[in-house]
Design an enzyme around this catalytic site. Structure first.
Site, PDB file in Angstrom:
ATOM      1  N   HIS A 378       0.792  -1.237   0.000  1.00  0.00           N
ATOM      2  CA  HIS A 378       0.000   0.000   0.000  1.00  0.00           C
ATOM      3  C   HIS A 378       0.819   1.280   0.000  1.00  0.00           C
ATOM      4  O   HIS A 378       0.245   2.361  -0.019  1.00  0.00           O
ATOM      5  CB  HIS A 378      -0.929   0.039   1.214  1.00  0.00           C
ATOM      6  CG  HIS A 378      -2.173  -0.776   1.048  1.00  0.00           C
ATOM      7  ND1 HIS A 378      -3.297  -0.295   0.421  1.00  0.00           N
ATOM      8  CD2 HIS A 378      -2.460  -2.041   1.415  1.00  0.00           C
ATOM      9  CE1 HIS A 378      -4.231  -1.229   0.418  1.00  0.00           C
ATOM     10  NE2 HIS A 378      -3.747  -2.304   1.007  1.00  0.00           N
ATOM     11  N   LYS A 569      -8.533  14.349   3.443  1.00  0.00           N
ATOM     12  CA  LYS A 569      -7.703  13.144   3.539  1.00  0.00           C
ATOM     13  C   LYS A 569      -6.836  13.318   4.777  1.00  0.00           C
ATOM     14  O   LYS A 569      -6.829  14.389   5.390  1.00  0.00           O
ATOM     15  CB  LYS A 569      -6.830  12.972   2.289  1.00  0.00           C
ATOM     16  CG  LYS A 569      -6.069  14.237   1.875  1.00  0.00           C
ATOM     17  CD  LYS A 569      -5.373  14.097   0.527  1.00  0.00           C
ATOM     18  CE  LYS A 569      -6.311  14.185  -0.640  1.00  0.00           C
ATOM     19  NZ  LYS A 569      -6.420  12.960  -1.416  1.00  0.00           N
ATOM     20  N   ARG A 570      -6.076  12.289   5.172  1.00  0.00           N
ATOM     21  CA  ARG A 570      -5.167  12.465   6.298  1.00  0.00           C
ATOM     22  C   ARG A 570      -4.204  13.614   6.011  1.00  0.00           C
ATOM     23  O   ARG A 570      -3.836  13.873   4.856  1.00  0.00           O
ATOM     24  CB  ARG A 570      -4.387  11.165   6.550  1.00  0.00           C
ATOM     25  CG  ARG A 570      -5.225  10.082   7.210  1.00  0.00           C
ATOM     26  CD  ARG A 570      -5.768  10.493   8.579  1.00  0.00           C
ATOM     27  NE  ARG A 570      -4.733  10.564   9.574  1.00  0.00           N
ATOM     28  CZ  ARG A 570      -4.522   9.634  10.509  1.00  0.00           C
ATOM     29  NH1 ARG A 570      -5.297   8.574  10.577  1.00  0.00           N
ATOM     30  NH2 ARG A 570      -3.560   9.765  11.393  1.00  0.00           N
ATOM     31  N   LYS A 575       0.916  14.604   0.954  1.00  0.00           N
ATOM     32  CA  LYS A 575      -0.375  14.940   0.323  1.00  0.00           C
ATOM     33  C   LYS A 575      -0.477  16.434   0.001  1.00  0.00           C
ATOM     34  O   LYS A 575      -1.397  16.875  -0.670  1.00  0.00           O
ATOM     35  CB  LYS A 575      -1.525  14.492   1.237  1.00  0.00           C
ATOM     36  CG  LYS A 575      -1.614  12.962   1.354  1.00  0.00           C
ATOM     37  CD  LYS A 575      -2.710  12.533   2.315  1.00  0.00           C
ATOM     38  CE  LYS A 575      -2.720  11.050   2.604  1.00  0.00           C
ATOM     39  NZ  LYS A 575      -3.310  10.230   1.528  1.00  0.00           N
ATOM     40  N   THR A 677      -8.318   6.765  -2.970  1.00  0.00           N
ATOM     41  CA  THR A 677      -9.675   6.300  -3.302  1.00  0.00           C
ATOM     42  C   THR A 677     -10.660   7.450  -3.152  1.00  0.00           C
ATOM     43  O   THR A 677     -11.730   7.438  -3.759  1.00  0.00           O
ATOM     44  CB  THR A 677     -10.113   5.119  -2.417  1.00  0.00           C
ATOM     45  OG1 THR A 677      -9.782   5.390  -1.069  1.00  0.00           O
ATOM     46  CG2 THR A 677      -9.453   3.825  -2.868  1.00  0.00           C
ATOM     47  N   LYS A 681     -14.156   8.707  -5.381  1.00  0.00           N
ATOM     48  CA  LYS A 681     -15.454   9.085  -4.798  1.00  0.00           C
ATOM     49  C   LYS A 681     -15.910  10.431  -5.343  1.00  0.00           C
ATOM     50  O   LYS A 681     -17.085  10.615  -5.692  1.00  0.00           O
ATOM     51  CB  LYS A 681     -15.343   9.126  -3.262  1.00  0.00           C
ATOM     52  CG  LYS A 681     -15.131   7.750  -2.652  1.00  0.00           C
ATOM     53  CD  LYS A 681     -14.630   7.816  -1.204  1.00  0.00           C
ATOM     54  CE  LYS A 681     -14.096   6.450  -0.799  1.00  0.00           C
ATOM     55  NZ  LYS A 681     -13.341   6.482   0.459  1.00  0.00           N
TER      56      LYS A 681
END
Length: 843
Positions: A378, A569-570, A575, A677, A681
């Site tokens: 992952h 998101k986290r 990110k 993911t 969405k």
């Protein structure tokens, strides 16, 4: 909260959530009243909203139980190959609405609850999220369970029933504060304790090599108590099981050690055993080498493998007597999927059981183990890879350490034979890493012990083959596969965006719910004025609803006609929420320098939790809230720009914000996000993506056409080239005036006037040691955001792009992903067969 429908509207409403027959409604009402009567405490005459929620949950659960029993009987009769999905995280969110959707009960329940003078949405809001995961990895596991049931696979999810899930996030004076998530305090109507299947798990002790074989003795025992949660497929009467283990101390726990008569101390010490399932480690993409975490990993593996072997041996409904004793057929009947390296101990544990307990020959056992296990990788971030100290293993799991050493020796002998004299290759490929602190590389253990290794998006799987496991790929290229992630369309379209699901169903029928590729049929309606108007209207309704929710929950007033620009998101440096912050500041400075110039109004929303020990992530949250404080209170800006931090982002909040978003931010440095993911969405819910060519964004751009996303910034090759050349942040700072102004403002305390030095760590990181190269993509990002503004000013063209994105999102269903796992890794075929419902006789 949406205004309740009038009785007439309620009757007319066509909905893919199922037409309610009057008989169904009457039955739901009757069942609800019965549960309310029996669940109310005797000395209370007035029911609370929570009583109503529990009465409804039990009513819906009644519809599951018969199907659940029948499904398990069906499996025992057919004896199919069973799939075991092992994960330390299952981020399930709420269960009530999902169950109603999958059983086709939602309209019947809605109508019945309405007739009783209650509001279904208000009852749904009472349910606690089951937050037994951190982010993508745990939520993927939840989507996969839904798909496996919908595809009729005999599948089981196995994990830990954490007493406390991912912490609740409070924002106090702009800082994240963590609160324990006591999600079980009112009870959980969806689980069933199964004490009759309680199992022992051993720790510590020593290894005794005897003429009869190897024995692991003098261990400390903890009991694993299973709790089962039903997992319904979509309208196929299949109900699979998620079994979560809870740690319990045996009744003699530590009593023998306390021979001084300190009985009280010994009983209090039971907590030491029961702490194993107390709390979820709140780290996402970061390895924390704590002994309690290793205990959790072994606990779930040891309990699960005993359960798998019991089921393999008996394979008759309700029977516990062994029917099979030969393990030759084990890989034909059992598939174990390791969700990242957290359940990696399945490999040595299965070897231990086969060799030490079942007396299978070592080489045969190794063959069986490899054919049974498969591993999903992952992440490629080095700080996320699990590398356990050998000394910790030696103390906690001495037999497993011996087995790992033996497996590693076999593996290295093979490598040495194929590459004679290549000592460096042996060092790189060893499961044991030498050094000051010897460590076990769990990813290497997974690769050698599995018959299939997969990444979770095409670009990520290529990085896995060409970089992370390059040597292993050269040795066994046939092992390596790609399985691009997906999301379940039941929760992420039908449940969270019923308005959109309805207008899609009107145009193309309901087949897309279980075959998302049918959304391609919407391409015929890209220029259909009615459909364009309907899609825009649904989005506007979702935005109004979310704006009302924010006002009610957070006392924040936002302009519902502004662009909803969302990054949820986290919080993590890779990110790049910081890039988003720099854009917000740049927009602000442009408005300030020319207040009369017309611009596209934006509401920038950023949400996500920071790991409690991750200083930089917590600083990023403080920066976002501080920027918001300045911008949102500047009269020059007014309604043109708002920056909102969405507190306590979780599954149930995602279900509200995603359908309301116009723009989805997926802006990680190329080569760092394995898949994502959330990006999927947003796409299926009609938001346009601004993103880098990273993770599944690459495949989204391929499906919809790159011109229908806002793609910017460096590609993987560019990042690699920059790493070779050296990244110099100051170069960009000197060359780009708007970037320099933004950094100077952060640095000088413009956004933190009461503490001017507040953000010196953030600025220092960006200028001196930014691994994720925020400045290198700043210019391209700002330019691309300008293109977003341009398109947003033409609502018709924007909506046409939205329709194209929705139409091209079919690939990103977890049903497609699971079908690929089933055929290419597990060797089973999905089934469209419906099990007869409980009220009909079985075949």
């Amino acid at each position: 909260m949406a205004a309740p429908l009038s009785d007439g509207d309620r009757r007319k409403q066509i909905s893919v959530r199922g037409i309610a027959g009057l008989g169904d409604v009457a039955e739901v009402r009757k069942s609800f009243n019965r549960h309310l009567h029996f669940t109310l405490v005797k000395d209370r005459n007035v029911a609370t909203p929570r009583d109503y929620y529990f009465a409804l949950a039990h009513t819906v659960r009644d519809h599951l139980v018969g199907r659940w029993i029948r499904t398990q009987q069906h499996y025992y009769e057919r004896d199919p190959k069973r799939i075991y999905y092992l994960s330390l995280e299952f981020y399930m969110g709420r269960t009530l609405q999902n169950t109603m959707v999958n059983l086709g009960l939602q309209n019947a329940c809605d109508e019945a609850i309405y007739q009783l003078g209650l509001d279904l949405e208000e009852l749904e809001e009472i349910e606690e999220d089951a937050g037994l995961g951190n982010g993508g990895l745990g939520r993927l596991a939840a989507c996969f369970l839904d798909s496996m049931a919908t595809l009729g696979l005999a599948a089981y999810g196995y994990g830990i029933r954490y007493e406390f899930g991912i912490f609740n996030q409070k924002i106090v004076d702009g800082w994240q504060v963590e609160e324990a998530d006591d999600w079980l305090r009112y009870g959980n109507p969806w689980e069933k304790a199964r004490p009759e299947y309680m199992l022992p798990v051993h720790f510590y002790g020593r290894v005794d090599h005897t003429p009869e074989g190897v024995k692991w003795i003098d261990t400390q025992v903890v009991l694993a108590m299973p709790y089962d949660t039903p997992v319904p497929g979509y309208k196929n009467n299949t109900v699979n099981t998620m079994r979560l283990w809870s740690a319990k101390a045996p009744n003699d726990f530590n009593l023998r050690e306390f021979n001084m008569g300190d009985y009280i101390e010994a009983v209090l010490d039971r907590n030491l055993a029961e702490n194993i399932s107390r709390v979820l480690y709140p780290n996402d993409n970061f390895f924390e080498g704590k002994e309690l975490r290793l205990k959790q990993e072994y606990f779930v593996v040891a309990a699960t493998l005993q359960d798998i072997i019991r089921r393999f041996k008996s394979s008759k409904f309700g029977c516990r007597d062994p029917v099979r004793t030969c393990f030759e057929t084990f890989p034909d009947k059992v598939a174990i999927q390791l969700n990242d390296t957290h359940p990696a101990l399945s490999i040595p544990e299965l070897m231990r059981i086969l060799v030490d307990v079942e007396k299978v020959d070592w080489d045969k056992a190794w063959e069986i183990t490899k054919r049974t296990c498969a591993y999903t990788n992952h992440t490629v971030l080095p700080e996320a890879l699990e590398r356990w100290p050998v000394s910790m293993f030696e103390k906690l799991l001495p037999r497993h350490l011996e087995i790992i050493y033996a497996l590693n020796q076999m593996h290295l002998d093979r490598v040495a034979a194929l590459y004679p004299g290549d000592i460096d290759r042996l060092r790189r490929m060893s499961v044991i890493e030498e050094g000051d602190c010897k460590r076990i590389n769990m990813a290497h253990l997974c690769v050698i012990g599995s018959h299939a290794v997969n990444g979770v998006a095409r670009i990520h799987s290529n990085i896995v083959k060409n970089s992370v496991f390059k040597d292993f790929y050269e040795l066994e290229p046939e092992k390596f596969q790609n399985k691009t992630n997906g999301i379940t369309p039941r929760r992420w379209l039908l449940l969270c965006n019923p308005g959109l699901a309805d207008i899609i169903a009107e145009k193309i029928g309901e087949g897309f719910i279980t075959d998302l590729s049918q959304l391609k049929k919407l391409l015929d309606f890209i220029n259909n004025e009615t459909f364009i108007r309907d899609v825009a209207k649904v989005k506007q309704e979702n935005k109004l609803k979310f704006a009302a929710y924010l006002e009610e929950q957070y006392k924040v007033k936002i302009n519902p006609s502004s662009m909803f620009d969302v990054q949820v998101k986290r919080i993590h440096e890779y990110k790049r929420q910081l890039l988003n912050c720099l854009h917000a500041i740049t927009l602000y400075n442009r408005i300030r320098s020319n207040p009369s110039k017309s611009c596209v109004p934006r509401t920038i929303m950023i949400g996500g939790k920071a790991a409690p020990g991750y200083h930089m992530a917590k600083m990023i949250i403080k920066l976002i809230t501080s920027i918001g404080d300045v911008i949102n209170n500047d009269p020059y800006v007014g309604d043109k720009l708002k920056v909102i931090f969405l507190e306590n982002y979780r599954v149930s909040l995602a279900e509200k914000v995603i359908p309301a978003a116009d723009l989805s931010q997926q802006i990680s440095t190329a080569g760092t996000e394995a898949s994502g993911t959330g990006n999927m969405k947003f796409m299926v819910n009609g938001a346009l993506t601004i993103g880098t060519m990273d993770g599944a964004n690459v495949e989204m751009a391929e499906e919809a056409g790159e011109e229908n996303l806002f793609i910017f910034g460096m590609r993987v090759e560019d990042v690699e080239a920059m790493d070779r050349k050296g990244y110099n942040a100051r170069e960009y700072y000197e060359r780009l005036p708007e970037l320099r102004q933004a950094i100077d403002q952060i640095s000088s305390g413009f956004f933190s006037p009461r503490d001017p030095g507040c953000f010196r760590d953030v600025v220092n990181m960006l200028m001196q040691h930014d691994r994720f190269k925020v400045f290198a993509d700043y210019e391209a990002y700002i330019k691309c955001q300008g293109q977003v503004d341009q398109l947003f000013m033409d609502p018709r063209e924007w909506t046409k792009k939205v329709i194209r994105n929705i139409a091209c999102s079919g690939k990103f269903s977890s049903d497609r992903t699971i079908t690929e796992y089933a055929r290419e890794i597990w060797g089973v075929e999905p089934s469209a067969t419906k099990i007869p419902p409980p009220n009909l006789p079985r075949d």
